[in-house]
Write an enzyme that holds these catalytic residues in place. Structure first.
Site, mmCIF file in Angstrom:
data_model
loop_
_atom_site.group_PDB
_atom_site.id
_atom_site.type_symbol
_atom_site.label_atom_id
_atom_site.label_comp_id
_atom_site.label_asym_id
_atom_site.label_seq_id
_atom_site.Cartn_x
_atom_site.Cartn_y
_atom_site.Cartn_z
ATOM 1 N N SER B 54 1.049 -1.191 0.036
ATOM 2 C CA SER B 54 0.085 0.070 -0.153
ATOM 3 C C SER B 54 1.038 1.220 0.004
ATOM 4 C CB SER B 54 -0.921 0.003 0.999
ATOM 5 O OG SER B 54 -1.917 0.939 1.023
ATOM 6 N N GLU B 173 -9.574 -5.503 -3.340
ATOM 7 C CA GLU B 173 -8.713 -4.536 -2.345
ATOM 8 C C GLU B 173 -9.808 -3.359 -1.986
ATOM 9 O OE1 GLU B 173 -5.607 -4.010 -1.952
ATOM 10 O OE2 GLU B 173 -4.399 -5.100 -3.992
ATOM 11 N N HIS B 269 -7.620 -5.535 0.886
ATOM 12 C CA HIS B 269 -6.348 -4.929 1.008
ATOM 13 C C HIS B 269 -5.398 -5.211 2.069
ATOM 14 C CE1 HIS B 269 -4.085 -1.628 -0.240
ATOM 15 N NE2 HIS B 269 -4.062 -0.798 0.845
#
Lengths: 124, 286
Positions: B54, B173, B269
């Protein structure tokens, strides 16, 4: 972001590992370790499934799952639309759009209410 | 611990060489320490891999396009965050005009007109501005010092640090933004509202609700996942692979407990993180 979702997403560490989870930990960490040592996820410790290189001519992905597979084309129809949108948008427009989507997560009913949603659907 | 948001990404006329992208400079200092000291711990300074997820992945990408970091690592892994995602430092890439405006907003917030005044403000008050709803998004600025040019252009033309990379994303995600029961009309209206009439209708066509069990949550989950992660990563892989070795993945495994309790979360995610920890690792950042 919704606090519960936020916690789930950013503090997620599995407590109960099943066989599948152990398999994923073993295969993924082996690929990563091989790559760190050799620059190739397949070289070094033995891997059960060869991860093909992504090249401009063969755009292959490894589907990382208990039964790994090769994906020969990543969402070709959908991604062409997203690429078009990206090319037509400024960075600020993209940022604004994502900010609005995040606002929906914080108050997920807002958009539907604005669009005249049926209140009875809220329970779903 | 590296600094983030307000403390990291500040840009202003008098701050260019000092505070811009301090987060990256903090990480670089760690890499320099590794280069100089890792041999004492049995490590090899000529074989360093950096990886991040990320915001951490955007940082990894930064090091590949910021010449000050070249030579300090030899391979890179980017999980759920790539060069084409218009995102850096976990947020977004902006031009100098945006940076100047944001700097002026910071001054105005504290009734300041110059840097000397700002220095007297408690650090925690300034950090609090980094919250996402304050003063817009924070992001890297193409300052011409740390970041020579738009990194998307740099990667497209091969002007970046050439090392092998792994990059990839997860299948779910971004959570959907509509309730499962939203109607077709509401689905269409929301996409037109967000993406404009032309692109909104194009999305309705390639993401028919019927492909998602007539569930608007799942359909919008797919659209935003692809818009923010899947498709920028495809673009990145295409450009990177013209110059370096690229291994791309699509992580679709749903953890067994998640599958049992909240299956619609899918492979969300960061859900790959418990599995991908390398067995021997030098630097991790998320």
């Amino acid at each position: 972001m919704n606090p519960v979702l936020n916690y789930a997403v950013f503090n997620f560490e599995p407590i109960l590992f099943t066989t599948g989870d152990h398999t994923m930990a073993e295969t993924t960490s082996t690929y990563w370790t091989n790559f760190a040592r050799t620059g190739n996820p397949n070289s070094g410790l033995p891997v059960g499934y060869t991860w093909p290189q992504f090249t401009p001519s063969s755009q292959l992905y490894l589907d990382q799952n208990v039964a790994p597979a090769i994906i020969s084309s990543m969402k070709p129809v959908q991604c062409d639309v997203h690429d078009e949108i990206d090319a037509a948008s400024t960075a600020t427009e993209v940022a604004e759009r994502r900010k609005r989507v995040e606002a929906f997560w914080n108050a997920p009913n807002d958009l539907l209410d604005r669009l005249g949603a049926d209140k009875s659907a809220k329970a779903q | 611990m590296d600094r983030t948001a307000t403390m990291a990404c500040w840009y202003g006329p008098r701050l260019v060489a000092f505070l811009v992208l301090i987060l990256i400079q903090d990480q670089r200092n760690a890499l320099i320490w590794v280069r100089d000291n890792i041999v004492q711990f049995g490590g090899d300074p000529s074989s360093v891999t950096i990886f991040g997820e990320s915001a951490g992945a955007y940082c990894v990408n930064d090091h590949m396009t910021m010449p000050g970091s070249y030579g300090l690592f030899h391979a890179a892994i980017m999980e759920s965050g790539t060069n084409e995602g218009q995102g850096f430092l976990g947020t977004f890439l902006f031009d100098q005009a945006y940076g100047n405006a944001q700097y002026n907003d910071v001054l105005a917030t504290f009734n300041c007109t110059d840097l000397a005044c700002l220095r007297a403000i408690p650090g925690e008050d300034i950090i609090a501005l980094g919250a996402i709803d304050q003063l817009g998004y924070w992001g890297a600025i193409v300052d011409g010092v740390e970041l020579p040019a738009d990194p998307r252009d740099m990667v497209r033309t091969g002007d970046f640090y050439h090392v092998p990379i792994i990059l990839g994303t997860n299948s779910d995600e971004v959570p959907g933004f509509l309730r499962p029961g939203a109607t077709q009309a509401q689905y269409t209206a929301s996409l037109v509202d967000l993406f404009g009439p032309q692109h909104g209708m194009a999305l309705v066509e390639v993401y028919p609700l019927s492909d998602y069990e007539d569930n608007a949550f799942l359909a919008t989950q797919a659209i935003m996942t692809d818009d923010v992660f899947t498709c920028p990563t495809r673009r990145s892989a295409r450009y990177f692979s013209q110059y370096i070795d690229v291994y791309a993945y699509w992580f679709s495994y749903v953890h067994s407990a998640v599958n049992l309790v909240v299956p619609f979360f899918g492979a969300f995610h960061a859900s790959e993180l418990p599995y991908g920890k390398p067995k021997k690792l030098v630097l991790e950042t998320t």
